[in-house]
Design an enzyme around this catalytic site. Sequence first.
Site, PDB file in Angstrom:
ATOM      1  N   GLN A 148     -13.271  -6.015  -3.715  1.00 45.64           N
ATOM      2  CA  GLN A 148     -12.942  -4.740  -3.061  1.00 45.64           C
ATOM      3  C   GLN A 148     -13.114  -3.571  -4.034  1.00 45.64           C
ATOM      4  O   GLN A 148     -13.703  -2.536  -3.706  1.00 45.64           O
ATOM      5  CB  GLN A 148     -11.499  -4.788  -2.566  1.00 45.64           C
ATOM      6  CG  GLN A 148     -10.915  -3.458  -2.155  1.00 45.64           C
ATOM      7  CD  GLN A 148      -9.516  -3.608  -1.598  1.00 45.64           C
ATOM      8  OE1 GLN A 148      -9.352  -4.087  -0.495  1.00 45.64           O
ATOM      9  NE2 GLN A 148      -8.504  -3.211  -2.347  1.00 45.64           N
ATOM     10  N   HIS A 199       1.768  -3.639  -6.148  1.00 51.63           N
ATOM     11  CA  HIS A 199       1.690  -2.282  -5.560  1.00 51.63           C
ATOM     12  C   HIS A 199       2.440  -1.278  -6.441  1.00 51.63           C
ATOM     13  O   HIS A 199       1.976  -0.159  -6.669  1.00 51.63           O
ATOM     14  CB  HIS A 199       2.337  -2.252  -4.173  1.00 51.63           C
ATOM     15  CG  HIS A 199       1.692  -3.136  -3.151  1.00 51.63           C
ATOM     16  ND1 HIS A 199       2.290  -4.277  -2.687  1.00 51.63           N
ATOM     17  CD2 HIS A 199       0.509  -3.030  -2.501  1.00 51.63           C
ATOM     18  CE1 HIS A 199       1.500  -4.840  -1.770  1.00 51.63           C
ATOM     19  NE2 HIS A 199       0.417  -4.114  -1.643  1.00 51.63           N
ATOM     20  N   LYS A 244      -6.624  -7.244  -8.566  1.00 50.33           N
ATOM     21  CA  LYS A 244      -6.373  -8.460  -7.770  1.00 50.33           C
ATOM     22  C   LYS A 244      -7.510  -8.664  -6.773  1.00 50.33           C
ATOM     23  O   LYS A 244      -7.977  -9.763  -6.560  1.00 50.33           O
ATOM     24  CB  LYS A 244      -5.047  -8.298  -7.036  1.00 50.33           C
ATOM     25  CG  LYS A 244      -4.895  -9.079  -5.761  1.00 50.33           C
ATOM     26  CD  LYS A 244      -4.254 -10.403  -6.011  1.00 50.33           C
ATOM     27  CE  LYS A 244      -4.248 -11.331  -4.817  1.00 50.33           C
ATOM     28  NZ  LYS A 244      -3.886 -10.747  -3.554  1.00 50.33           N
ATOM     29  N   ASP A 245      -7.935  -7.559  -6.139  1.00 51.12           N
ATOM     30  CA  ASP A 245      -9.014  -7.615  -5.145  1.00 51.12           C
ATOM     31  C   ASP A 245     -10.298  -7.153  -5.839  1.00 51.12           C
ATOM     32  O   ASP A 245     -10.750  -6.022  -5.652  1.00 51.12           O
ATOM     33  CB  ASP A 245      -8.658  -6.729  -3.953  1.00 51.12           C
ATOM     34  CG  ASP A 245      -7.388  -7.205  -3.269  1.00 51.12           C
ATOM     35  OD1 ASP A 245      -7.480  -8.035  -2.370  1.00 51.12           O
ATOM     36  OD2 ASP A 245      -6.287  -6.762  -3.679  1.00 51.12           O
ATOM     37  N   MET A 305      -1.527  -1.727   2.250  1.00 49.68           N
ATOM     38  CA  MET A 305      -1.117  -2.200   3.582  1.00 49.68           C
ATOM     39  C   MET A 305       0.383  -2.490   3.596  1.00 49.68           C
ATOM     40  O   MET A 305       0.898  -3.080   4.548  1.00 49.68           O
ATOM     41  CB  MET A 305      -1.896  -3.451   3.970  1.00 49.68           C
ATOM     42  CG  MET A 305      -3.400  -3.189   4.052  1.00 49.68           C
ATOM     43  SD  MET A 305      -4.249  -4.282   5.193  1.00 49.68           S
ATOM     44  CE  MET A 305      -3.900  -5.867   4.482  1.00 49.68           C
ATOM     45  N   GLY A 306       1.086  -2.095   2.536  1.00 50.90           N
ATOM     46  CA  GLY A 306       2.544  -2.202   2.543  1.00 50.90           C
ATOM     47  C   GLY A 306       3.080  -3.582   2.188  1.00 50.90           C
ATOM     48  O   GLY A 306       2.363  -4.434   1.692  1.00 50.90           O
ATOM     49  N   TYR A 307       4.357  -3.760   2.483  1.00 44.54           N
ATOM     50  CA  TYR A 307       5.137  -4.940   2.085  1.00 44.54           C
ATOM     51  C   TYR A 307       5.049  -5.095   0.561  1.00 44.54           C
ATOM     52  O   TYR A 307       4.556  -6.071   0.018  1.00 44.54           O
ATOM     53  CB  TYR A 307       4.685  -6.209   2.816  1.00 44.54           C
ATOM     54  CG  TYR A 307       5.845  -7.151   3.032  1.00 44.54           C
ATOM     55  CD1 TYR A 307       6.882  -6.803   3.889  1.00 44.54           C
ATOM     56  CD2 TYR A 307       5.929  -8.355   2.350  1.00 44.54           C
ATOM     57  CE1 TYR A 307       7.968  -7.639   4.069  1.00 44.54           C
ATOM     58  CE2 TYR A 307       7.013  -9.197   2.520  1.00 44.54           C
ATOM     59  CZ  TYR A 307       8.029  -8.824   3.384  1.00 44.54           C
ATOM     60  OH  TYR A 307       9.111  -9.645   3.560  1.00 44.54           O
TER      61      TYR A 307
END
Length: 285
Positions: free
Chosen positions: A153, A37, A149-150, A30-32
């Site tokens: 998910q 990432h 981290k997730d 989802m960016g940022y």
Amino acid sequence: MQIITHPEELRELCYQWWREDVNTGLVPTMGYFHAGHESLIKYARANSEKVITTLFVNPAQFAPHEDLATYPRDLDRDAAIAESHGTDILYAPEADTMYDADHATWVEVPELAKHMCGASRPIFFRGICTVVTKLFMLTMPKMAVFGEKDWQQLAIIKRMVRDLRMPVNVVGCPLIREEDGLAMSSRNVYLSLEERAQAPGVYKGLLAGRAAVEAGETNVDAVKATIRETWAANVPLANEDYMEIIHPESLERLDEITGPAHIAVALLLGKTRLIDNVALNHNGS
Ligand code: AMP
């Protein structure tokens, strides 16, 4: 690096690669971007011929009261970072090209989504599974890279891929932390100075729980009590959303820790929801 915003354009290019049997790696985000990432993009770069990084703040996984509108965004900065790590395609679509106004098809793994993050965010994993399926269909990657981290998910996506026999190798990369132990997250920018100062206490609690298990504690309630004591002392501003000690893959709750086990938590620090997790190494396992 090529920036693509339209799904048809992405599909055309990726299907050409697919026909040529090119080894493509997909990194959905989802960016940022932060170092978490970046670690995924680096992994994809090192392990595939073509790297597709996607940047899409997926409306379908946000409930109306959540932070879709305010989610941090910086396309120019993200594009520079994605390119610096060797991304070949950065896919950054507008929401209306990913979802028709009458979109009605959902992919769900309810058995694994019913507790933990899914309990307080009921449509969250349905939104994620659906968008990840769309991204897989558009790009037909050989490999897709997600962060540990997730944890929930990752477990859900692995199960979805297995159940639906999707021809994608799902890889989980380690959780990346700040030097003080706080799990990196795009949402950490929401923290006030005071909250940021306390935030590493979340991980301290998990380490205290892990230490208790390594010292021989097997009772889940006792381990949870140790974690809550550490939180009370180190991160008093936080409110617990959930703390679960689970089997790492089935995500089923455990009462006793006698084999593979994982602690997964979510806390609210002010308005910011922080999630974190660690593996437990039981002596006997
Ligand atoms: P997000 O942009 O937050 O949806 O995350 C995109 C991908 O980056 C997901 O697979 C996340 O699990 C992963 N990710 C986010 N934060 C971290 C982190 N601190 N360490 C490793 N992976 C992460």
